[in-house]
Structure formats: C-alpha cells, structure tokens
Design an enzyme around this catalytic site. Structure first.
Site, PDB file in Angstrom:
ATOM      1  N   ARG A   1      -0.878  -9.291  -1.016  1.00 18.94           N
ATOM      2  CA  ARG A   1      -1.444 -10.286  -1.780  1.00 18.94           C
ATOM      3  C   ARG A   1      -0.757 -10.634  -3.221  1.00 18.94           C
ATOM      4  NH1 ARG A   1      -7.634  -8.789  -1.004  1.00 18.94           N
ATOM      5  NH2 ARG A   1      -6.450  -6.911  -1.475  1.00 18.94           N
TER       6      ARG A   1
ATOM      7  N   LYS B   1      -3.753   4.156  12.361  1.00 19.61           N
ATOM      8  CA  LYS B   1      -5.163   4.881  12.722  1.00 19.61           C
ATOM      9  C   LYS B   1      -6.058   4.719  11.615  1.00 19.61           C
ATOM     10  CE  LYS B   1      -5.051   8.229   9.906  1.00 19.61           C
ATOM     11  NZ  LYS B   1      -5.941   8.775   8.714  1.00 19.61           N
TER      12      LYS B   1
ATOM     13  N   GLY C   1       0.732  -1.264   0.025  1.00 20.85           N
ATOM     14  CA  GLY C   1       0.078   0.004  -0.107  1.00 20.85           C
ATOM     15  C   GLY C   1       0.857   1.219   0.224  1.00 20.85           C
ATOM     16  N   ASP C   2       0.013   2.358  -0.138  1.00 20.89           N
ATOM     17  CA  ASP C   2       0.750   3.821  -0.249  1.00 20.89           C
ATOM     18  C   ASP C   2       1.580   4.084   1.052  1.00 20.89           C
ATOM     19  OD1 ASP C   2       0.483   6.415  -1.412  1.00 20.89           O
ATOM     20  OD2 ASP C   2      -0.725   6.608   0.285  1.00 20.89           O
TER      21      ASP C   2
ATOM     22  N   LYS D   1       4.730  14.275  15.314  1.00 21.03           N
ATOM     23  CA  LYS D   1       5.321  15.578  14.603  1.00 21.03           C
ATOM     24  C   LYS D   1       5.928  16.753  15.827  1.00 21.03           C
ATOM     25  CE  LYS D   1       1.995  15.583  10.707  1.00 21.03           C
ATOM     26  NZ  LYS D   1       3.120  15.493   9.573  1.00 21.03           N
TER      27      LYS D   1
ATOM     28  N   HIS E   1      -6.230  12.798  14.409  1.00 20.54           N
ATOM     29  CA  HIS E   1      -5.365  13.908  14.591  1.00 20.54           C
ATOM     30  C   HIS E   1      -5.852  15.427  14.995  1.00 20.54           C
ATOM     31  CE1 HIS E   1      -3.213  11.408  11.723  1.00 20.54           C
ATOM     32  NE2 HIS E   1      -3.862  11.598  10.566  1.00 20.54           N
TER      33      HIS E   1
HETATM   34  N1  LIG Z   1      -1.629   6.209   3.081  1.00 19.47           N
HETATM   35  C1  LIG Z   1      -1.221   6.946   3.729  1.00 19.47           C
HETATM   36  O1  LIG Z   1      -0.548   8.077   3.861  1.00 19.47           O
HETATM   37  C2  LIG Z   1      -1.730   6.764   5.323  1.00 19.47           C
HETATM   38  C3  LIG Z   1      -1.449   7.806   6.304  1.00 19.47           C
HETATM   39  C4  LIG Z   1      -1.879   7.491   7.684  1.00 19.47           C
HETATM   40  C5  LIG Z   1      -2.528   6.455   7.921  1.00 19.47           C
HETATM   41  N2  LIG Z   1      -2.871   5.658   6.733  1.00 19.47           N
HETATM   42  C6  LIG Z   1      -3.414   4.342   7.324  1.00 19.47           C
HETATM   43  O2  LIG Z   1      -3.091   3.468   6.804  1.00 19.47           O
HETATM   44  C7  LIG Z   1      -3.757   2.107   6.411  1.00 19.47           C
HETATM   45  C8  LIG Z   1      -3.213   1.595   5.043  1.00 19.47           C
HETATM   46  O3  LIG Z   1      -3.068   2.677   4.092  1.00 19.47           O
HETATM   47  P1  LIG Z   1      -2.664   2.437   2.599  1.00 19.47           P
HETATM   48  O4  LIG Z   1      -2.834   3.813   2.260  1.00 19.47           O
HETATM   49  O5  LIG Z   1      -1.361   2.061   2.620  1.00 19.47           O
HETATM   50  O6  LIG Z   1      -3.865   1.495   2.223  1.00 19.47           O
HETATM   51  P2  LIG Z   1      -3.969   0.668   0.784  1.00 19.47           P
HETATM   52  O7  LIG Z   1      -3.031   1.545  -0.212  1.00 19.47           O
HETATM   53  O8  LIG Z   1      -5.343   0.421   0.732  1.00 19.47           O
HETATM   54  O9  LIG Z   1      -2.978  -0.556   1.221  1.00 19.47           O
HETATM   55  C9  LIG Z   1      -3.465  -1.645   1.990  1.00 19.47           C
HETATM   56  C10 LIG Z   1      -2.715  -2.935   1.367  1.00 19.47           C
HETATM   57  O10 LIG Z   1      -3.292  -4.132   2.136  1.00 19.47           O
HETATM   58  C11 LIG Z   1      -2.968  -4.906   0.948  1.00 19.47           C
HETATM   59  N3  LIG Z   1      -4.160  -6.017   1.431  1.00 19.47           N
HETATM   60  C12 LIG Z   1      -5.609  -5.790   1.426  1.00 19.47           C
HETATM   61  N4  LIG Z   1      -6.174  -6.959   1.712  1.00 19.47           N
HETATM   62  C13 LIG Z   1      -5.320  -7.716   2.073  1.00 19.47           C
HETATM   63  C14 LIG Z   1      -5.207  -9.148   2.347  1.00 19.47           C
HETATM   64  N5  LIG Z   1      -6.438  -9.846   2.563  1.00 19.47           N
HETATM   65  N6  LIG Z   1      -4.073  -9.896   2.354  1.00 19.47           N
HETATM   66  C15 LIG Z   1      -3.022  -9.209   1.999  1.00 19.47           C
HETATM   67  N7  LIG Z   1      -2.856  -7.832   1.800  1.00 19.47           N
HETATM   68  C16 LIG Z   1      -3.887  -7.143   1.730  1.00 19.47           C
HETATM   69  C17 LIG Z   1      -3.423  -4.630  -0.219  1.00 19.47           C
HETATM   70  O11 LIG Z   1      -2.435  -5.247  -0.965  1.00 19.47           O
HETATM   71  P3  LIG Z   1      -2.770  -6.061  -2.417  1.00 19.47           P
HETATM   72  O12 LIG Z   1      -3.081  -4.972  -3.196  1.00 19.47           O
HETATM   73  O13 LIG Z   1      -1.357  -6.792  -2.585  1.00 19.47           O
HETATM   74  O14 LIG Z   1      -3.953  -6.774  -2.244  1.00 19.47           O
HETATM   75  C18 LIG Z   1      -2.973  -2.931   0.002  1.00 19.47           C
HETATM   76  O15 LIG Z   1      -2.036  -2.579  -0.761  1.00 19.47           O
HETATM   77  C19 LIG Z   1      -5.133   2.707   6.434  1.00 19.47           C
HETATM   78  O16 LIG Z   1      -5.842   2.310   7.572  1.00 19.47           O
HETATM   79  C20 LIG Z   1      -4.840   4.326   6.506  1.00 19.47           C
HETATM   80  O17 LIG Z   1      -6.023   4.958   7.309  1.00 19.47           O
HETATM   81  C21 LIG Z   1      -2.472   5.875   5.684  1.00 19.47           C
END
Ligand SMILES: NC(=O)c1ccc[n+]([C@@H]2O[C@H](COP(=O)([O-])OP(=O)(O)OC[C@H]3O[C@@H](n4cnc5c(N)ncnc54)[C@H](OP(=O)(O)O)[C@@H]3O)[C@@H](O)[C@H]2O)c1
Length: 453
Positions: free
Chosen positions: A41, A139, A10-11, A173, A231
């Site tokens: 996955r 979070k 993920g991101d 921060k 936040h």
């Molecule tokens: N992005 C940010 O900047 C940010 C900042 C603060 C907090 N967060 C928090 O961090 C969390 C994740 O954020 P994100 O942006 O990284 O989410 P995301 O882009 O949706 O990434 C989640 C990853 O989890 C994997 N995944 C989902 N279902 C799965 C499963 N059953 N088995 C294995 N892998 C699985 C997916 O991989 P596959 O594609 O391989 O399925 C996906 O790449 C969220 O709760 C968000 O609120 C994110």
C-alpha cells in the site's frame, strides 16, 4: 516469468524472499527474462521500494546492482476486489512478454488469502488448468479449521490443486528433508524406531526474538498457530510416520496425514507469555496470547502406543534453536561401575545442521567402566558451499512445479483440528508469565517431572 509478491513491504520479503530470489539468480536458476513485482500500500516508486529493501538487507550481495533492475513495485490495496481489474490491465500492458509463467506469492496475513485469490481468479489472471500460473500461500493457511476450509473450498472451486502451493518453509530446511533418509535408509534406525525401543521424543523450537514490530499479526496468532500448527506438527509427522510403500510425494503425505489424524493430546500442557509482551507495539491491553507452548501428546498407532512426544516452542528464549531429540530406552544390562546413559539421536536443524548420537562405551583405562560418548556429524561442515536457504529451495520447486515439500490440504485440515481443540482448552489453563528461558523451563520441569528438558 513474473514473480509477484503481495505484501512485499513486509518483513518476510526483505528478510527471506528477496535474498532467496537473489541467490537463485546468482546460481542461474531463474529464467533469462523475469520480474519480481512487489505489491504494497505504501507510496513507493520502484527506486523507493528497492531502497527500502536495501535498508533491511544483511550480508554480501556482490551482484545486487545487476539483480535489482528486475525488481519493480506496484501500489495497490489488495483488500479492495475492484483494484484487481486495474492490476490485470497493468500486467497485460507492461509485462505481456513475461506472462506465460506467473507466480503469485501471498506474503500476507491469511485473512487476505481469499480476496487476493478471488481477485486473481475473477480477473482471469490465474485460470484453472493453466499450470504455468500458480499461487503460493504463506503459512499459516487459515486462522482456524473453519476459515482454512472455506479458503480451500473457494480455491478449488476455481483452480486446480496443482496450482496451489501451501508453504511451510521448515520443510525446505536441509535437516528436515534429511529425516526420512536417516530413518528409512538406515537399518540401524528403522528397526528400532518404535515404542519398544524409544522412550520419548522431543521437538524443540526456541526463538530468541520477541514479537518486535509484528505484534499486530502475532497477537492474532500466538505460538500454537504461528509455530505448532505448521512447523512443529510437520516435523512431528516426519519423525513419527510409518514407512511409506514408496518414496513418492503422495505416499509420503498419506503417511504424514495418518500421524496428524492420530494425535492424542495429554493434559500435561503449559502456556506462557514473556514478561513485557503487553508493552509491545500493537498488543491489546490484557492480551492472553501465548508466546510459549509446551505440549505432551501421543500418536495412536501400533508403532507408538504409549510413547510420549514433547513439543516445546517459545519466544524470548536464550537462543534461536530447533532440534529433535530421540531418547531410547534404558539398556537392560546392569554395570557394576558407571551405569550407562540412555542413547540419544539428536537431529539439529538450527543453528547448526547436524546429527549427534549419544552412546555408551568403555572408559579408557584398566577397568571396564561404561561412560557416555558422542558421534557427531556436522552437515554444513562437510558440504562444499552453503546449503541453500529453505525459501530458495522452495521457490525453485514452485518454478519447477514440484509440490513435494508443500503441505497438502488434508495435512492442514488435520493440524487445524488439533489446534482448534487446543485453543478451546487454552482458556482454562493458567498463563505463566516468564522473564526468561531458565524461568519458564524450570516451571515446565515441575509439570514434566519424568523427562529432562
Ligand atoms: N516475517 C517472517 O519472517 C515470516 C516467516 C514465515 C512466515 N511469515 C508469514 O508471512 C506472512 C507475512 O509476514 P510479514 O512478516 O512479512 O508480515 P508484515 O510485516 O505484516 O507484512 C505484510 C505487508 O502486507 C502489506 N499489506 C497489508 N495490508 C495490505 C493491503 N490491504 N494492501 C496492500 N498491502 C497490504 C503491508 O504493507 P503496507 O505497510 O504497505 O500496508 C505489510 O508490509 C504472515 O502470514 C506470516 O505468518 C512471516
């Protein structure tokens, strides 16, 4: 040490976690022997996973080639509880020498928290009382009060609170860590930090981005759950808390919780959605999810009485910005020429880290005009080297068993209670569709006539 990231494709992993780990490595803060194990996955091998990370990386990574040999990938569907026994066996086979220190970072949507935690606990990968094995939860912790309670109950039935880290990266921060020091280490502020001298307080968190590729996640969440529950409420707690009887973690959190438990919402609230949100990838047609929220509230303590707090957050604003603006009451003097403006203390968290104090002084010249002046402290400018990114600081704290910048369960519980109530009210409020920041703030000004936004 083995640092396992669930949701590593993920991101968050590419944008924040890997850069933070890389910086800790460069600063020699990681143990000599360590592995960053990404779990997703997608059908990657180690090289494919590293290439995917490299494609999303920005900035200078001079020692990347030395660092990247520590990154590995394990393919697994973590929604399948049976997959964890194979995962456990794999850890024992390949990482036997590093298993003394285990950190499991759940960079996933909260609905996966219970199954991943259960998989780790059932398979004795994380065992109660083993303080060298810890689980970090991104979070938001839960989707609402009921789910957060059930996740927490499940966790604490099997492991100790000291093995649980609920992260809110804003707490890492620099300028948020600075709030308590500015407040309590300065007589000039602490003595006037109350309803008698403060007119109102604004906490502003704008994001310029849209939901981009994260529509599926965001639509389940919205601004209230994505920003306010964590936040903004954490910031509010730091700004509004009473002085703790000592500066230790428990006493500070005790005071923060009291703020969150005493929030009283005003009816003057507004929700918006940026025009074009419904066309984003992963958004169901007709979605009413808010991408903008403006809340007015009070804190029912003797310190604050009727002082209004304004919390504003939104996506697709002009720029990414986070700041706290404390506006003091009018001066009681009347000047014949040049009426003084209200004093302000502005704590800038992002993009600039700093503090501004707006005050009144004499205009240069022969006559005694009052005119506004500014004292300006730039935190970053006076620091040698870069200040650490929030994730870097917090990951290091997990490694060193320091939970002071992580949220305690009762803080989360109190936050969800308010958010749950707001989620109910939200459905009766009109959803303002906005083209841009100017449009939504103009609309907000008609609601909050008493304050300059
Ligand atoms: N992005 C940010 O900047 C940010 C900042 C603060 C907090 N967060 C928090 O961090 C969390 C994740 O954020 P994100 O942006 O990284 O989410 P995301 O882009 O949706 O990434 C989640 C990853 O989890 C994997 N995944 C989902 N279902 C799965 C499963 N059953 N088995 C294995 N892998 C699985 C997916 O991989 P596959 O594609 O391989 O399925 C996906 O790449 C969220 O709760 C968000 O609120 C994110």
């Amino acid at each position: 040490m083995i640092f396992t990231i669930f949701g590593a494709t993920g991101d968050l992993t590419t944008k924040k976690l890997i850069p933070a780990l890389y910086n800790l490595y460069i600063e020699s803060q990681l143990p000599e022997e360590f592995t960053v194990l990404g779990i997703g996955r997608r059908d990657y091998d180690d090289a494919g996973f590293i290439a995917e990370i490299e494609a999303g990386m920005q900035g200078d990574y001079a020692e990347w080639d030395v660092f990247k040999v520590h990154i590995q990938y394990y393919r697994m569907d973590f929604s399948n509880i049976d997959a964890f026994s194979a995962f456990s066996a794999m850890l024992k086979t390949h990482y036997a020498g590093q298993l003394r220190d285990k950190i499991f970072y759940l960079a996933t949507a909260p609905r996966f928290f219970p199954i991943i935690a259960e998989g780790l606990i059932q398979n004795h990968i994380v065992v109660r009382g083993d303080l060298r094995s810890k689980i970090v939860f991104e979070k938001p912790f839960g989707e609402d009060l009921a789910s957060a309670k059930s996740y927490n109950r499940m966790l604490l039935q099997s492991i100790d609170e000291s093995q649980v880290y609920r992260i809110d990266h804003y707490l890492g921060k620099e300028m948020l860590q600075n709030i308590l020091i500015v407040r309590f280490a300065n007589k000039i502020f602490e003595n006037i930090w109350n309803f008698k001298h403060i007119d109102h307080i604004k906490i502003i968190a704008y994001e310029s981005e849209t939901v981009k590729q994260r529509g599926g996640y965001y639509d389940q969440s919205g601004a209230l759950k994505d920003m306010v529950q964590n936040h903004l409420f954490q910031t509010l707690a730091l700004v509004a808390m009473d002085s703790p009887t000592g500066l230790n973690d428990r006493l500070i959190k005790d005071e923060k919780v009291k703020v969150l438990q005493r929030i009283v919402m005003s009816d003057d609230i507004m929700f918006g959605q940026y025009a074009g949100y419904l066309d984003e990838k992963g958004i169901p047609s007709g979605s009413k999810t808010e991408t903008f929220a403006a809340l007015k509230l009070y804190i029912n303590t003797s310190r604050w009485q009727h002082t209004p707090f304004y919390l504003i957050t939104g996506k697709k604003m002009d720029e990414k910005l986070f700041r706290i603006v404390i506006t003091f009451k009018d001066s009681s003097f009347f000047f014949e020429k040049g009426q003084p403006e209200k004093n302000q203390l502005v704590i800038e968290v992002y993009p600039r880290e700093g503090i501004e104090i707006l005050f009144n002084g004499k205009a240069p010249g022969l006559q005694a005009y009052a005119m506004p002046m500014k004292l300006d402290y730039c935190h970053l400018c006076n620091t040698i080297g870069n200040t650490p990114e929030a994730y870097e600081k917090l990951i290091l704290d997990v490694i060193h068993d320091d939970a002071s910048l992580f949220t305690r369960w009762d803080e989360i519980e109190a936050s969800w209670e308010i958010i749950d109530a707001l989620e109910m009210i939200k459905h009766f409020e009109p959803l303002v569709i906005y083209e841009n920041q100017t449009a939504i703030l103009a609309k907000l000004e008609t609601l909050w006539k008493e304050v300059k936004i």
